[in-house]
Design an enzyme around this catalytic site. Structure first.
Site, PDB file in Angstrom:
ATOM      1  N   MET A  30       0.843  -1.192   0.000  1.00 41.36           N
ATOM      2  CA  MET A  30       0.000   0.000   0.000  1.00 41.36           C
ATOM      3  C   MET A  30       0.887   1.255   0.000  1.00 41.36           C
ATOM      4  SD  MET A  30      -3.497  -0.925   1.944  1.00 41.36           S
ATOM      5  CE  MET A  30      -3.013  -0.505   3.617  1.00 41.36           C
ATOM      6  N   GLY A  31       2.124   1.104  -0.410  1.00 43.81           N
ATOM      7  CA  GLY A  31       3.034   2.252  -0.429  1.00 43.81           C
ATOM      8  C   GLY A  31       3.521   2.600   0.965  1.00 43.81           C
ATOM      9  N   GLY A  36      10.857  -3.115   5.734  1.00 43.82           N
ATOM     10  CA  GLY A  36      10.155  -4.401   5.629  1.00 43.82           C
ATOM     11  C   GLY A  36       9.777  -4.671   4.176  1.00 43.82           C
ATOM     12  N   HIS A  37       9.139  -3.672   3.543  1.00 45.17           N
ATOM     13  CA  HIS A  37       8.810  -3.814   2.119  1.00 45.17           C
ATOM     14  C   HIS A  37      10.072  -4.034   1.285  1.00 45.17           C
ATOM     15  CE1 HIS A  37       5.442  -1.062   3.543  1.00 45.17           C
ATOM     16  NE2 HIS A  37       4.765  -2.061   3.026  1.00 45.17           N
ATOM     17  N   GLN A 148       5.384 -11.400   7.224  1.00 49.76           N
ATOM     18  CA  GLN A 148       4.807 -12.138   8.352  1.00 49.76           C
ATOM     19  C   GLN A 148       4.159 -11.194   9.361  1.00 49.76           C
ATOM     20  OE1 GLN A 148       4.210 -15.279   8.940  1.00 49.76           O
ATOM     21  NE2 GLN A 148       3.496 -14.918  11.026  1.00 49.76           N
ATOM     22  N   LYS A 149       4.467  -9.906   9.311  1.00 46.85           N
ATOM     23  CA  LYS A 149       3.870  -8.962  10.265  1.00 46.85           C
ATOM     24  C   LYS A 149       2.346  -9.036  10.199  1.00 46.85           C
ATOM     25  CE  LYS A 149       3.221  -4.547  10.809  1.00 46.85           C
ATOM     26  NZ  LYS A 149       1.955  -4.053  10.352  1.00 46.85           N
ATOM     27  N   SER A 185       6.135  -0.752  10.415  1.00 50.17           N
ATOM     28  CA  SER A 185       4.779  -0.599   9.881  1.00 50.17           C
ATOM     29  C   SER A 185       4.646   0.810   9.331  1.00 50.17           C
ATOM     30  CB  SER A 185       3.742  -0.801  10.994  1.00 50.17           C
ATOM     31  OG  SER A 185       2.486  -0.268  10.589  1.00 50.17           O
ATOM     32  N   SER A 186       3.909   0.932   8.222  1.00 48.01           N
ATOM     33  CA  SER A 186       3.677   2.268   7.661  1.00 48.01           C
ATOM     34  C   SER A 186       2.920   3.138   8.648  1.00 48.01           C
ATOM     35  CB  SER A 186       2.892   2.163   6.355  1.00 48.01           C
ATOM     36  OG  SER A 186       3.599   1.355   5.438  1.00 48.01           O
ATOM     37  N   ARG A 187       2.188   2.521   9.570  1.00 46.87           N
ATOM     38  CA  ARG A 187       1.391   3.281  10.533  1.00 46.87           C
ATOM     39  C   ARG A 187       2.228   3.829  11.698  1.00 46.87           C
ATOM     40  NH1 ARG A 187      -2.920  -0.598   8.962  1.00 46.87           N
ATOM     41  NH2 ARG A 187      -4.611   0.638   8.040  1.00 46.87           N
TER      42      ARG A 187
END
Lengths: 282, 282
Positions: A30-31, A36-37, A148-149, A185-187
């Site tokens: 999701m960009g 991680g990505h 895996q997250k 995480s992106s968040r």
């Protein structure tokens, strides 16, 4: 590196590559790319001739009160990062390209979608299963890579690919973490300094559980209670769930046995974070 | 001609053929083949290098009180007919091959599945959409062929293939009929002589509707009433529905306009028959 927004155009590109005998590795995102990505793109690069990364903030997996509109978006930076990892194609469709007017078709993985995060985010995994089915059909990869997250997502995607007889191979790669244990995480960008200080408690709770299992504790209620106790010490934390379940069927376990997934979702302030570990016991 | 029962084996065969640049034509059936099916196989033969016919009585599209167990099955005869039409491969999986223990994934085409036959056969089109998605993933055809007799199924399959970005092209071929107008159907074998005599009333009612439209009647209620009146004259007939709907969205029309589908489901004794025509009006 090409950036393609139309599925008909990328389908032609992929078809051409396949005709030349090239293998295709695919990393759906999701960009708001983080390490991680990038670790997924790196392994895709090592294992395939053509590497495709999709960037699509999928509206159908967000609830009406969730963070769809404020989810971080930064195509320029993402494209730069993809370029550094030698991505061949970014697929960057708009919402209307993926869900045109009159869109009606949904994929559901029953049972597995209703537990854990599915209880707190109704419709979320229907949206995930649908967009992943679409993306796998568009990209037709030999291998698709996920982190895996998002443990429940990983189980659901492996199940749907098997159930629907899709040809892609699904590889799930380990969670990457900050030095203090916080899962990437992106968040995480939502966290203010106080929240960021509390956030590693998710991984600390998982470490605690791992330690207890190592010392022979089998009773999952005891383990979950110890984790809850630890997390509740943090002022900004509010637990959605902590569950110990079977790794493939996601069904709750009373005793630690076989391969277990310990999964948790915890609000840190106004940010909902998830984390998990897999524990194998003989 | 090969008969293959395992999806992993047929997937390998198809992959081999595709590598050789062969095009694949696919005719999915539930067996009990009649001339309608054979006409699909014939056009698949003309248009493709490799022709695959699947024979699978799909349990997930039958309701608990429907005719799943008594649905006609005759692999030997079907194989002979396929052989005569120069079919290359018959895919003949068992129910456990298609729906192994723990199977959980379903495809639904919302809205389009709830109208017409969907009202009378809840879950039917979920079963159809799911098995067609699986079969298209397994066979990966260039073109898949379906009959117009199952009009709602045809609309739903075209929609799901578009919505899910599947690469196959879907061709819908005309309904074949007996001399007296009865649409060919594997279920016609259920009819006793008296019922067989009444059964052409379905096509007669469609002819009546066509004639009314030709004479300028636009009011769909009037047309449906005339059809009902005709069908009710037959002792063995009991109407499930007669509907005039938009050809793509299947939504009821008050006035004949554009491309309309006139669709009906009528019980003849204990056999439920369906039929339809498409009418184009400027």
């Amino acid at each position: 590196m090409k950036i393609i927004t139309k599925f008909s155009i990328i389908q032609k590109e992929i078809k051409k590559a396949k005709k030349q005998g090239k293998t295709v590795g695919f990393v759906p995102t999701m960009g708001a790319l983080h390490q991680g990505h990038l670790s997924l793109i790196r392994i895709a690069r090592r294992e395939n001739d053509l590497v495709v990364v999709s960037i699509f903030v999928n509206p159908s997996q967000f609830g009406p009160k969730e963070d769809y509109t404020k989810y971080p978006r930064n195509l320029e930076l993402d494209a730069e990062l993809c370029g550094k990892e030698k991505t061949d194609i970014i697929f960057y469709p708009g919402a209307k390209e993926m869900y045109p007017c009159g869109y009606n078709t949904y994929v559901t993985v029953e049972r597995l979608s209703d537990t854990l995060c599915g209880k707190y985010r109704p419709g979320h995994f229907k949206g995930v299963a649908t967009v992943v089915t679409k993306l796998l059909n568009i990209i037709n990869p030999d291998i698709a890579y996920f982190g895996q997250k998002d443990a429940q997502q990983a189980v659901i995607i492996k199940k749907l690919v098997g159930d629907l007889n899709m040809p892609a191979k699904i590889k799930i790669m380990p969670t990457l973490r900050e030095k203090d244990g916080l899962a990437l995480s992106s968040r995480n960008v939502y966290l203010n300094p106080a929240e960021r200080k509390d956030a590693p408690v998710l991984s600390q709770a998982l470490d605690l559980a791992k330690g207890l299992v190592k010392r022979g504790v089998k009773d999952t209620t005891k383990i979950v209670d110890a984790m809850k106790h630890l997390i509740k010490k943090k002022k900004t934390a509010k637990i959605d769930y902590i569950s110990i379940v079977g790794l493939e069927n996601l069904e709750p376990l009373r005793k630690i046995t076989g391969s277990c997934l310990i999964a948790e979702a915890v609000w840190i302030g106004r940010t909902r974070l998830i984390d998990n570990i897999i524990i194998g016991v003989n």
